[in-house]
Structures are given as structure tokens and as C-alpha cells.
Design a protein around this motif. Structure first.
Motif, PDB file in Angstrom:
ATOM      1  N   SER A   1      49.781  25.281  41.059  1.00  0.00           N
ATOM      2  CA  SER A   1      48.528  24.716  41.538  1.00  0.00           C
ATOM      3  C   SER A   1      47.359  25.560  41.056  1.00  0.00           C
ATOM      4  O   SER A   1      47.548  26.602  40.413  1.00  0.00           O
ATOM      5  CB  SER A   1      48.533  24.635  43.069  1.00  0.00           C
ATOM      6  N   THR A   2      46.136  25.102  41.355  1.00  0.00           N
ATOM      7  CA  THR A   2      44.929  25.823  40.966  1.00  0.00           C
ATOM      8  C   THR A   2      44.018  26.011  42.170  1.00  0.00           C
ATOM      9  O   THR A   2      44.132  25.301  43.172  1.00  0.00           O
ATOM     10  CB  THR A   2      44.144  25.072  39.874  1.00  0.00           C
ATOM     11  N   ILE A   3      43.102  26.967  42.043  1.00  0.00           N
ATOM     12  CA  ILE A   3      42.137  27.241  43.105  1.00  0.00           C
ATOM     13  C   ILE A   3      40.933  27.945  42.495  1.00  0.00           C
ATOM     14  O   ILE A   3      41.045  28.579  41.428  1.00  0.00           O
ATOM     15  CB  ILE A   3      42.772  28.119  44.217  1.00  0.00           C
ATOM     16  N   HIS A   4      39.789  27.842  43.133  1.00  0.00           N
ATOM     17  CA  HIS A   4      38.605  28.575  42.680  1.00  0.00           C
ATOM     18  C   HIS A   4      38.630  29.978  43.290  1.00  0.00           C
ATOM     19  O   HIS A   4      38.622  30.129  44.512  1.00  0.00           O
ATOM     20  CB  HIS A   4      37.324  27.860  43.103  1.00  0.00           C
ATOM     21  N   ALA A   5      38.672  30.997  42.442  1.00  0.00           N
ATOM     22  CA  ALA A   5      38.607  32.394  42.882  1.00  0.00           C
ATOM     23  C   ALA A   5      38.174  33.228  41.694  1.00  0.00           C
ATOM     24  O   ALA A   5      38.386  32.847  40.537  1.00  0.00           O
ATOM     25  CB  ALA A   5      39.957  32.875  43.420  1.00  0.00           C
ATOM     26  N   ASP A   6      37.559  34.384  41.977  1.00  0.00           N
ATOM     27  CA  ASP A   6      37.006  35.198  40.900  1.00  0.00           C
ATOM     28  C   ASP A   6      37.980  36.223  40.349  1.00  0.00           C
ATOM     29  O   ASP A   6      37.682  36.918  39.380  1.00  0.00           O
ATOM     30  CB  ASP A   6      35.722  35.893  41.357  1.00  0.00           C
TER      31      ASP A   6
END
Length: 402
Positions: free
Chosen positions: A240-245
Motif C-alpha cells: 500500500s501507499t501513504i503520504h509521509a516525509d
């Protein structure tokens, strides 16, 4: 909206943009401005007088007609979707400087190829082979990065490394993976959520389909976070994917999406226990070549040790200046893969650091791994601290780029 419907639409001067493999997105706004997003140059403005407000309004009406929908002041938003194309229109009664349009291409192909991404320094050979072993060994992997960094493309690439006889189910709110079309000979089910079937509803049905892998679209809501946790805790494997820095921030980012008072330490330990690998992808404009560069910036391992401490281990880290740091995977990951029948070569990750630029100094030191606790406002503090708002865990090596 299906492909036959799109065949009825005259894209006119937009057709060259849609046919160019290098172009991923086209944005129209401000009474005639065309902004193009490409794989090689990033985002730039293009001049095309034939594409104007009148043309875009005509295109919107074509889409609304074939979909049986209305696009006017009373219905100022319009979404159109095919197997490989998504269009979004905002009426000029809302977008006061002219109709606004975004077109996104989602082709049924895997753009990433091993030889090409190695040549372009998107990934190093050792990290490529390591991640391939992790997929073969059924590691749960979450890919993070900013919008446009290429998270979905990399998930598709990782999915291509799964075994032929392993069933895949994709769960998306907008179809982008297209693995069923890329691998038509494989046992793949593509599920799409909507107003009737939520993530939770689809996931329940998904479990009954007996998949080996569940590929969730971007984790961006509390429901999606719970879907991820329920998937992996029930013995299925996820991509899966996610927004993170950064990769190390993935568990904290998931907690921040929950919007709940659930105990953070308990939640994070469940994530550290079930998600083995986090990957951070970076996209930026190269100052020298002016090309848009995408690359693996970080690979991090998560685990809970024998003392019940949640630990992250940064296996690979690359700065924008080319500084690289490597650390061997822990015995926990090696044992996990071994139990899955996958053996990691002892020298697959060569520990150490390398400096690509003389002015960049890489300093290795021991640091304390922490599980951040929420502050008084309920926000998660993701920084390193020794104050009362963190739970200190075992020490590990981490690289700092100065």
C-alpha cells in the motif's frame, strides 16, 4: 464510464498529450494555461492556443452527455473515468477565472523496468534485490512519499515480483493499479469502493475471496488505516501507499489518520509488529540536469523485539546530495524471511556510508528510537526527544546528514 464511451469523445488538440507515454497529468486553468506533468521533466507550462475555455467546455459537455450527467451552475463538478484516464471538471461558476480541468493518465502498464531504474539511479542493485526478496518472503510493505513521487508505480513494480500462483486483490477508490489487465493470466480481483461499498465492506468480502496479497490504494483515512491493520492481522499480506516525509514516520502517520483516542503505544506496536518494511520515494528537480528525478530515499525495517520494544531500523538512506548510508537488516527480519522460505544472502546489504560530495559530511552516531506520544492537542510528535512525551526504546545507529 467505459472505454467505448471515451471512444465517442473528440479530444482534439489534447490527443498528443494523451498519447505521449512520458506525460502523466495535464492541468488546465486560469483561462488558457496548460501545465503538463512528465516523468522526465517534472511539471512545466506548455503553450497550445487550440486548447482554450471554449474547447474545454465542449469536452466537459461531451463527457457529461455520454455519462448521462449534468454539468452547469447547479451541478458545477464533473468526474469522468475510464480504465486508463480520469478527468475532473470545475464549472466557471465556481472557478471564476475560467473552467478548471485536470486529466490524469493511469495506463495499464508497469513503467518501471529493472535495467532502466538501475541506470537512472532510481534504486541501487543491492536495495532492489533486497526488496525483491522481501516481496518473495511476504513482507508487508508500505510505500510513502509526496504527491507525484511515484508511489503507486513502485507498488505496481513490487506487485510484479509476487509469485504467479498467489492470488491478488486490489482495493481502490479510483482504479490506478490495473494489475488484472497487466497480468490477465493471473488470479487477480480488482475491487472499487464507492458510496455504497466502503473500504470496510469491500474488505469483508475480500477476505472471503481467499487472497494471498491485498493491495490497498493510498492510506488516507481512518477507515483505510483500520483496513490495513485488519488485513495484516488476519494473516494476509499487503502492499500500500501513504503520504509521509520519511519511511520511519509511516506508523506515526497512520496513527495521526485515526482521529481517535486509542492508546498510541499499543497501536504503534501493532503496526511495528505486522508491517515489516517502509519505503520512502523522493521526487525533485535536479539543479544541474533540470530533469525531474525520482529515487528511493529510504528503506526502513519495523519490528518489536524480545523485550516488547517497538524498533525501526533504517537499512538504506540517501540524501538529495547523494550521501548514502546502509545498515544490515535485523535478525528479526532475517528470521521472518527464513520462516517464509526465503534466505537473504549475508552480503546483500553492505553496511557503511559513502559520500558522493566532498562538502557533505555523514556522521554516524547512536540515537534512541522513540515511540512519540500525542501532545495536549492530540497531535503526534514525530521528532526525537528525551522529554516526557516519548517512550524511550533500545538504541540503534542512524545517519545524520549535515
Amino acid at each position: 464510464m467505459n472505454e467505448n464511451m471515451f471512444e465517442q469523445i473528440d479530444f482534439g488538440p489534447l490527443k498528443p498529450y494523451l498519447d505521449a507515454d512520458d506525460i502523466t497529468d495535464v492541468s488546465y486553468s486560469n483561462g488558457g494555461q496548460i501545465w503538463v506533468k512528465t516523468l522526465s521533466r517534472g511539471i512545466y507550462r506548455d503553450e497550445n492556443p487550440a486548447i482554450n475555455n471554449a474547447f474545454m467546455e465542449k469536452l466537459a459537455f461531451q463527457c457529461s452527455n455520454v455519462m448521462g450527467k449534468t454539468f452547469n451552475m447547479a451541478h458545477p463538478f464533473l468526474d469522468a473515468e475510464s480504465a486508463e484516464l480520469r478527468l475532473n471538471f470545475v464549472h466557471d461558476s465556481i472557478a471564476r477565472n475560467g473552467i478548471a480541468v485536470v486529466i490524469r493518465k493511469t495506463p495499464a502498464k508497469i513503467r518501471l523496468e529493472k535495467d532502466k531504474i538501475l541506470a537512472e539511479k532510481y534504486i541501487t542493485l543491492d536495495i532492489h534485490d533486497f526488496l525483491e526478496k522481501c516481496v518473495q518472503g511476504h513482507c508487508n510493505i508500505i510505500v510513502c512519499g509526496e504527491t507525484g513521487s511515484g508511489k503507486t508505480e513502485f507498488v505496481k513494480y513490487l506487485a510484479s515480483k509476487t509469485k504467479e500462483d498467489e492470488k491478488l486483490i486490489t482495493i481502490e477508490d479510483t482504479l490506478e493499479l490495473h494489475l488484472d489487465r497487466i497480468f490477465p493470466h493471473r488470479d487477480i480481483v480488482a475491487m472499487k469502493t464507492n458510496n455504497i461499498a466502503s473500504y470496510s465492506d469491500v474488505l469483508v468480502t475480500c477476505m472471503r475471496q481467499n487472497p494471498k496479497w491485498i493491495l490497498l490504494s493510498e492510506v488516507r483515512s481512518a477507515e483505510a488505516v483500520l483496513a490495513v491493520r485488519n488485513s495484516i492481522s488476519s494473516g494476509h499480506y499487503i502492499l500500500s501507499t501513504i503520504h509521509a516525509d520519511k519511511a520511519a514516520s509511516i506508523p506515526n502517520r497512520m496513527y495521526s489518520l485515526l482521529e481517535t483516542n486509542q492508546d498510541i503505544e499499543q497501536f504503534l506496536k501493532s503496526i511495528y509488529r505486522y508491517i515489516q518494511i517502509g519505503v520512502y520515494i523522493r521526487g525533485y528537480q535536479d539543479k544541474v540536469t533540470k530533469r525531474f528525478v525520482r529515487e528511493i530515499g529510504e528503506v526502513t525495517e519495523f519490528y518489536v523485539d524480545k523485550d516488547n520494544n517497538a524498533i525501526y531500523n533504517t537499512i538504506y538512506k540517501k540524501s538529495t546530495t547523494g550521501n548514502v548510508y546502509r545498515k544490515a537488516p535485523s535478525s528479526y527480519l532475517i528470521d521472518y524471511l527464513d520462516a517464509q522460505g526465503v534466505t537473504l544472502p549475508k552480503d546483500i546489504i553492505k553496511e557503511g556510508e559513502s559520500n558522493a560530495a566532498d562538502e557533505v559530511v555523514a556522521v554516524t552516531r547512536n540515537m534512541t528510537t522513540n515511540i512519540p506520544l500525542p501532545n495536549m492537542n492530540g497531535m503526534v510528535n514525530t521528532g526525537i526527544s528525551t522529554g516526557p512525551n516519548v517512550v524511550n526504546q533500545n538504541t540503534q545507529a542512524e545517519i545524520l546528514f549535515e
